[in-house]
Scaffold this motif. Structure first.
Motif, PDB file in Angstrom:
ATOM      1  N   ASN A 366      34.794  25.175  48.119  1.00  0.00           N
ATOM      2  CA  ASN A 366      35.765  26.106  48.691  1.00  0.00           C
ATOM      3  C   ASN A 366      36.967  26.314  47.774  1.00  0.00           C
ATOM      4  N   ARG A 367      36.745  26.222  46.494  1.00  0.00           N
ATOM      5  CA  ARG A 367      37.747  26.541  45.491  1.00  0.00           C
ATOM      6  C   ARG A 367      37.054  26.607  44.140  1.00  0.00           C
ATOM      7  N   GLY A 368      37.625  27.382  43.230  1.00  0.00           N
ATOM      8  CA  GLY A 368      37.001  27.520  41.926  1.00  0.00           C
ATOM      9  C   GLY A 368      37.825  28.409  41.019  1.00  0.00           C
ATOM     10  N   ASP A 369      37.303  28.640  39.819  1.00  0.00           N
ATOM     11  CA  ASP A 369      37.993  29.432  38.808  1.00  0.00           C
ATOM     12  C   ASP A 369      37.743  30.917  39.056  1.00  0.00           C
ATOM     13  N   CYS A 370      38.358  31.753  38.212  1.00  0.00           N
ATOM     14  CA  CYS A 370      38.235  33.203  38.396  1.00  0.00           C
ATOM     15  C   CYS A 370      36.793  33.663  38.221  1.00  0.00           C
ATOM     16  N   GLU A 371      36.005  32.983  37.368  1.00  0.00           N
ATOM     17  CA  GLU A 371      34.603  33.365  37.198  1.00  0.00           C
ATOM     18  C   GLU A 371      33.819  33.169  38.487  1.00  0.00           C
ATOM     19  N   ASP A 372      34.067  32.065  39.187  1.00  0.00           N
ATOM     20  CA  ASP A 372      33.363  31.803  40.442  1.00  0.00           C
ATOM     21  C   ASP A 372      33.695  32.866  41.487  1.00  0.00           C
ATOM     22  N   LEU A 377      32.035  37.750  44.472  1.00  0.00           N
ATOM     23  CA  LEU A 377      32.435  39.078  44.937  1.00  0.00           C
ATOM     24  C   LEU A 377      31.450  40.134  44.452  1.00  0.00           C
ATOM     25  N   CYS A 378      31.001  40.024  43.215  1.00  0.00           N
ATOM     26  CA  CYS A 378      30.011  40.964  42.692  1.00  0.00           C
ATOM     27  C   CYS A 378      28.702  40.850  43.469  1.00  0.00           C
ATOM     28  N   ASN A 379      28.299  39.638  43.818  1.00  0.00           N
ATOM     29  CA  ASN A 379      27.082  39.451  44.612  1.00  0.00           C
ATOM     30  C   ASN A 379      27.180  40.172  45.955  1.00  0.00           C
ATOM     31  N   LEU A 380      28.332  40.054  46.604  1.00  0.00           N
ATOM     32  CA  LEU A 380      28.515  40.714  47.897  1.00  0.00           C
ATOM     33  C   LEU A 380      28.546  42.228  47.741  1.00  0.00           C
ATOM     34  N   PHE A 381      29.197  42.719  46.690  1.00  0.00           N
ATOM     35  CA  PHE A 381      29.230  44.165  46.455  1.00  0.00           C
ATOM     36  C   PHE A 381      27.827  44.715  46.215  1.00  0.00           C
ATOM     37  N   LEU A 382      27.026  43.990  45.451  1.00  0.00           N
ATOM     38  CA  LEU A 382      25.643  44.420  45.229  1.00  0.00           C
ATOM     39  C   LEU A 382      24.868  44.425  46.539  1.00  0.00           C
ATOM     40  N   GLY A 383      25.147  43.451  47.407  1.00  0.00           N
ATOM     41  CA  GLY A 383      24.505  43.435  48.713  1.00  0.00           C
ATOM     42  C   GLY A 383      24.905  44.617  49.572  1.00  0.00           C
ATOM     43  N   PHE A 384      26.128  45.125  49.387  1.00  0.00           N
ATOM     44  CA  PHE A 384      26.587  46.312  50.108  1.00  0.00           C
ATOM     45  C   PHE A 384      26.093  47.606  49.467  1.00  0.00           C
ATOM     46  N   GLY A 385      25.318  47.509  48.396  1.00  0.00           N
ATOM     47  CA  GLY A 385      24.753  48.694  47.770  1.00  0.00           C
ATOM     48  C   GLY A 385      25.630  49.344  46.725  1.00  0.00           C
ATOM     49  N   LEU A 386      26.692  48.669  46.281  1.00  0.00           N
ATOM     50  CA  LEU A 386      27.577  49.237  45.270  1.00  0.00           C
ATOM     51  C   LEU A 386      27.036  48.962  43.870  1.00  0.00           C
TER      52      LEU A 386
END
Length: 615
Positions: A366-372, A377-386
């Protein structure tokens, strides 16, 4: 209910004058009595109070996975989360047509870092261990266990073994199908301090298929947990694990068959990685031939994970659907922004070493660097079809940074800062424009961009300047972006090519009761404010009505962060003006925290506000 007296009253009332005298042979029939009791509702009342239970099995006759583990909390451990969690009433049903792997933790030993720790005192908070499990899209975690040299892990989980491909989805998996399931069990060990801070101690991938060669498909094995990053060769501890396949497969495989299958899979993966490495070296050489300054650009092809293994960056990205947990991409950005930010730490001084955590380890910690943050976030955006990509570049001050970019079908480019949830519209600047042309002032904090990638594509910036302001995002123009071969990327990122992360890590619903947690946090903050003002010689009086009105502002701020739309400000202004007496001034501003530690939050507020001026 007094059943005996109730029946007597009904009989006396219903059969008054009909009861037989002494010596009479006539008697009232059983059916007549039952009918009278039924009319008065006595039978229904009795049936509602009866608890009919079936024949129970003895504890010894049950299978291990059928035994209910004790939910009695330990007296030496205070679980703060349990106060605000709602326990689900219904357990997940077991499909009798499918096969399961019963994964049981029976204990831990040799956690030598905690050798000197004594028994925790009753009621006193202590550091805890939690083991998180991910297997084929299924996530579980153990209850917090107090840190000790021999932690008392006692818990079991049913992991579904089912093949969704083709015709195999309708029948129970046999031994051959189970052998082809190369997905390992990902075990993540998290240490939680009494303050709520978490530390990633170990990330281990367990190949469970050795149980297929054991009698009754049952096996007990010790699993050595290794450290993280530079300490990946140092053991953290050992956990005892029991594996059992249910129902028992009809065919028991031999050790040679399993070893041959595992070696074959490893050789295939190694060969694909070797061929891709050869291709990546040639691709990088061609990229440097375009312009000598390219060697100074942040083109990230490989990155080390939490186990210090170099992996192709596209492997970290996988489309992720949040289901009903997140409704919009902006909600996803808000969700990622509240996850704590923490750079990878190293032993001793020097520059922190870069470490890209797997999505499962990042979510568990439940914490991490900017890459994490950017990858999830990119994974979720791809899941939303973006059409989303992870960007690698630098910020204004030259520090390396990672963020997300989305490109719409009409060419609109939007930057997303995953650490804050802010979005910025990119308006490129034409360096050939005359000085008379007014240039747009960028609002984003990004300075340069070296490469962008997702799970299918990888592009390196080969424009004359890597400055974000003048960057053009026409990815199909080979003179602006040098791309990798999709076939080469698919050879290592395809589902059949991945041995460790073939399935995306799903999000799970939070059992935290936000109302109870917020009330508890408010009470703690009130106590801290009272103590602080008391030390200053001031008294404190709370206005409950004004406190309630402030909920409107907090809800409006959260809505604005989640959707980008401001709402409810007029009503809040009207309510405040009505509540504040004449001659008084209301002052306040919002502060966001990504934790629930009242003392830390109060210290931050106290540094920004002089309480004496508010008295």
């Amino acid at each position: 209910m007094d059943v005996h007296n109730k029946i007597q009253e009904v009989l006396a009332e219903s059969f008054q004058g009909e009861l037989p005298r002494e010596g009479d042979v006539e008697t009232i029939g059983e059916q007549e009595i039952l009918e009278a009791l039924r009319k008065k509702g006595i039978v229904d009342d009795i049936m509602q109070q009866l608890q009919i239970s079936g024949t129970s099995e003895s504890h010894e006759e049950r299978l291990p996975w059928q035994q209910t583990l004790s939910t009695k909390p330990a007296t030496h451990h205070v679980d703060r989360e349990s106060t605000f969690q709602t326990v689900p009433l219904n357990k997940a049903s077991v499909d009798p047509t499918r096969r399961y792997l019963y994964f049981q933790l029976t204990g831990g030993k040799a956690f030598l870092e905690h050798l000197q720790e004594g028994e925790p005192l009753p009621g006193r908070q202590c550091s805890t261990f939690t083991i998180h499990i991910h297997f084929r899209g299924q996530r579980f975690k153990t209850k917090p266990v107090p840190c000790a040299c021999d932690p008392d892990f006692k818990e079991g989980f049913l992991l579904e073994l089912h093949d969704q491909k083709g015709g195999d989805a309708s029948r129970m998996a046999d031994a051959t199908t189970l052998l082809a399931m190369s997905d390992p069990i990902h075990l993540v060990l998290i240490k939680t301090e009494p303050s709520g801070d978490t530390t990633l101690l170990s990330s281990n991938h367990l190949d469970w298929r050795t149980v297929l060669c054991c009698d009754f498909a049952r096996q007990s094995i010790p699993v050595e947990l290794m450290g993280i990053g530079e300490e990946n060769k140092v053991p953290v501890g050992i956990i005892e694990v029991k594996l059992e396949v249910l129902p028992i497969p009809q065919q028991i495989l031999s050790n040679e068959v399993i070893a041959t299958q595992v070696n074959l899979e490893r050789s295939r993966v190694s060969e694909r990685e070797r061929l891709f490495l050869v291709y990546a070296k040639q691709w990088w050489k061609e990229y440097l031939q375009i312009r000598e300054t390219h060697q100074n650009r942040l083109v990230k092809i490989f990155a080390q994970d939490e186990n210090a293994a170099n992996r192709f960056v596209c492997l970290y990205v996988k489309p992720l659907r949040a289901g009903r947990l997140l409704d919009t991409p902006r909600q996803a950005a808000r969700f990622i922004s509240v996850i704590g930010f923490e750079r990878s730490s190293t032993v001793g001084g020097g520059q922190p070493k870069e470490q890209w955590n797997s999505s499962h380890a990042f979510l568990c910690k439940n914490r991490g660097d900017c890459e994490d943050h950017a990858i999830l976030l990119c994974n979720l955006f791809l899941g939303f079809g973006l059409n989303a990509f992870v960007c690698v570049g630098t910020k204004v001050k030259g520090a390396a940074h990672t963020w997300v970019v989305t490109i719409s079908p009409d060419g609109l480019v939007t930057f997303w800062e995953s650490l804050s949830g802010h979005r910025y519209i990119h308006q490129p600047v034409n360096p050939d424009d005359p000085p008379s042309v007014q240039l747009p002032r960028p609002q984003y904090p990004f300075r340069t961009i070296g490469c962008i990638f997702n799970h299918r594509t990888f592009y390196a910036n080969c424009q004359p300047s890597d400055n974000v302001d003048v960057c053009c995002f026409d990815l199909h123009d080979e003179s602006l972006w040098k791309s990798m071969s999709p076939d080469a990327i698919q050879s290592v990122c395809g589902t059949s090519s991945q041995s460790l992360w073939p399935h995306p890590v799903p999000l799970i619903s939070n059992l935290l009761d936000s109302s109870l947690a917020s009330n508890d946090l408010e009470l703690q903050l009130r106590a801290l404010v009272v103590d602080q003002r008391k030390d200053m010689g001031l008294t404190t009086v709370w206005d409950d009505e004004l406190s309630y009105l402030l909920n409107q502002a907090l809800a409006a701020y959260e809505l604005e962060r989640s959707t980008g739309v401001t709402a409810g400000n007029e009503e809040f202004q009207h309510a405040i003006r009505k509540a504040i007496p004449d001659g008084h001034t209301f002052k306040g501003f919002p502060i966001q925290f990504v934790h629930r530690n009242a003392r830390r939050a109060f210290s931050t507020c106290f540094r920004q506000v002089d309480l004496k001026n508010l008295s």
